[in-house]
Design a protein around this motif. Structure first.
Motif, mmCIF file in Angstrom:
data_model
loop_
_atom_site.group_PDB
_atom_site.id
_atom_site.type_symbol
_atom_site.label_atom_id
_atom_site.label_comp_id
_atom_site.label_asym_id
_atom_site.label_seq_id
_atom_site.Cartn_x
_atom_site.Cartn_y
_atom_site.Cartn_z
ATOM 1 N N GLU A 1 26.158 -11.626 -2.448
ATOM 2 C CA GLU A 1 26.887 -11.822 -3.704
ATOM 3 C C GLU A 1 26.455 -13.115 -4.389
ATOM 4 O O GLU A 1 26.221 -13.135 -5.605
ATOM 5 C CB GLU A 1 28.394 -11.840 -3.444
ATOM 6 N N ILE A 2 26.358 -14.182 -3.618
ATOM 7 C CA ILE A 2 25.961 -15.465 -4.189
ATOM 8 C C ILE A 2 24.526 -15.401 -4.684
ATOM 9 O O ILE A 2 24.202 -15.929 -5.758
ATOM 10 C CB ILE A 2 26.169 -16.607 -3.171
ATOM 11 N N ASP A 3 23.651 -14.747 -3.924
ATOM 12 C CA ASP A 3 22.262 -14.610 -4.375
ATOM 13 C C ASP A 3 22.190 -13.875 -5.719
ATOM 14 O O ASP A 3 21.402 -14.243 -6.588
ATOM 15 C CB ASP A 3 21.423 -13.878 -3.331
ATOM 16 N N ARG B 1 26.164 -21.426 -1.104
ATOM 17 C CA ARG B 1 25.195 -20.636 -0.343
ATOM 18 C C ARG B 1 24.711 -21.407 0.876
ATOM 19 O O ARG B 1 24.558 -20.857 1.955
ATOM 20 C CB ARG B 1 24.004 -20.238 -1.215
ATOM 21 N N LYS B 2 24.439 -22.698 0.696
ATOM 22 C CA LYS B 2 23.998 -23.526 1.823
ATOM 23 C C LYS B 2 25.045 -23.549 2.926
ATOM 24 O O LYS B 2 24.707 -23.450 4.112
ATOM 25 C CB LYS B 2 23.699 -24.951 1.349
ATOM 26 N N LYS B 3 26.318 -23.692 2.558
ATOM 27 C CA LYS B 3 27.400 -23.725 3.554
ATOM 28 C C LYS B 3 27.477 -22.410 4.332
ATOM 29 O O LYS B 3 27.588 -22.405 5.555
ATOM 30 C CB LYS B 3 28.744 -23.989 2.877
ATOM 31 N N ILE B 4 27.444 -21.300 3.607
ATOM 32 C CA ILE B 4 27.555 -19.990 4.255
ATOM 33 C C ILE B 4 26.331 -19.723 5.120
ATOM 34 O O ILE B 4 26.454 -19.230 6.247
ATOM 35 C CB ILE B 4 27.778 -18.884 3.211
ATOM 36 N N ALA B 5 25.143 -20.045 4.619
ATOM 37 C CA ALA B 5 23.915 -19.840 5.390
ATOM 38 C C ALA B 5 23.936 -20.697 6.654
ATOM 39 O O ALA B 5 23.543 -20.233 7.727
ATOM 40 C CB ALA B 5 22.688 -20.162 4.548
ATOM 41 N N ARG B 6 24.412 -21.921 6.551
ATOM 42 C CA ARG B 6 24.504 -22.803 7.726
ATOM 43 C C ARG B 6 25.445 -22.205 8.766
ATOM 44 O O ARG B 6 25.126 -22.148 9.952
ATOM 45 C CB ARG B 6 24.947 -24.202 7.310
ATOM 46 N N THR B 7 26.590 -21.700 8.318
ATOM 47 C CA THR B 7 27.537 -21.061 9.233
ATOM 48 C C THR B 7 26.903 -19.845 9.894
ATOM 49 O O THR B 7 27.004 -19.665 11.112
ATOM 50 C CB THR B 7 28.816 -20.642 8.488
ATOM 51 N N TYR B 8 26.224 -19.019 9.094
ATOM 52 C CA TYR B 8 25.576 -17.829 9.637
ATOM 53 C C TYR B 8 24.560 -18.220 10.706
ATOM 54 O O TYR B 8 24.546 -17.675 11.806
ATOM 55 C CB TYR B 8 24.897 -17.026 8.533
ATOM 56 N N GLU B 9 23.693 -19.163 10.383
ATOM 57 C CA GLU B 9 22.624 -19.538 11.305
ATOM 58 C C GLU B 9 23.149 -20.192 12.573
ATOM 59 O O GLU B 9 22.564 -20.024 13.643
ATOM 60 C CB GLU B 9 21.610 -20.436 10.598
ATOM 61 N N GLU B 10 24.243 -20.911 12.480
ATOM 62 C CA GLU B 10 24.839 -21.516 13.673
ATOM 63 C C GLU B 10 25.342 -20.461 14.648
ATOM 64 O O GLU B 10 25.294 -20.656 15.855
ATOM 65 C CB GLU B 10 25.992 -22.444 13.285
ATOM 66 N N HIS B 11 25.822 -19.338 14.121
ATOM 67 C CA HIS B 11 26.406 -18.303 14.965
ATOM 68 C C HIS B 11 25.466 -17.150 15.287
ATOM 69 O O HIS B 11 25.590 -16.529 16.345
ATOM 70 C CB HIS B 11 27.673 -17.743 14.310
ATOM 71 N N TYR B 12 24.550 -16.824 14.367
ATOM 72 C CA TYR B 12 23.777 -15.597 14.507
ATOM 73 C C TYR B 12 22.271 -15.777 14.473
ATOM 74 O O TYR B 12 21.548 -14.799 14.603
ATOM 75 C CB TYR B 12 24.202 -14.592 13.429
ATOM 76 N N GLY B 13 21.783 -16.966 14.263
ATOM 77 C CA GLY B 13 20.349 -17.202 14.257
ATOM 78 C C GLY B 13 19.784 -17.367 12.862
ATOM 79 O O GLY B 13 20.497 -17.267 11.863
#
Length: 84
Positions: free
Chosen positions: A15-17, A47-59
């Motif tokens: 959505e953000i993209d 987007r940076k916040k959400i991507a950081r959260t995603y990468e911390e949990h899922y790669g």
């Protein structure tokens, strides 16, 4: 964390993209619109916040040095975003 949470984060990123692409196109023709530029910057930070959260949990989401690779959620951990 679970697949439902992973899907939700991916949906938020999509959505953000979409919003960022639209604002980018608008700013190409209206570069002096300060409000649009502020909106664009706000969405970039979200987007940076959400991507950081995603990468911390899922790669990692991106390659070529754009995302850090962490243990245990590294390159070989699944499912990949497109496999959900």
């Amino acid at each position: 964390m679970n697949q439902k949470h992973q899907r939700e984060l991916l949906r938020q990123l999509q959505e953000i993209d979409f919003v960022l692409v639209e604002l980018n196109l608008y700013l190409d023709t209206h570069p002096s619109d300060l409000e649009a530029l502020q909106q664009f910057n706000w969405y970039v930070n979200e987007r940076k916040k959400i991507a950081r959260t995603y990468e911390e949990h899922y790669g990692p989401l991106r390659n070529f040095g754009q995302s850090m690779n962490q243990y245990p959620n590294g390159w070989n951990e699944g499912p990949w975003p497109w496999e959900i």
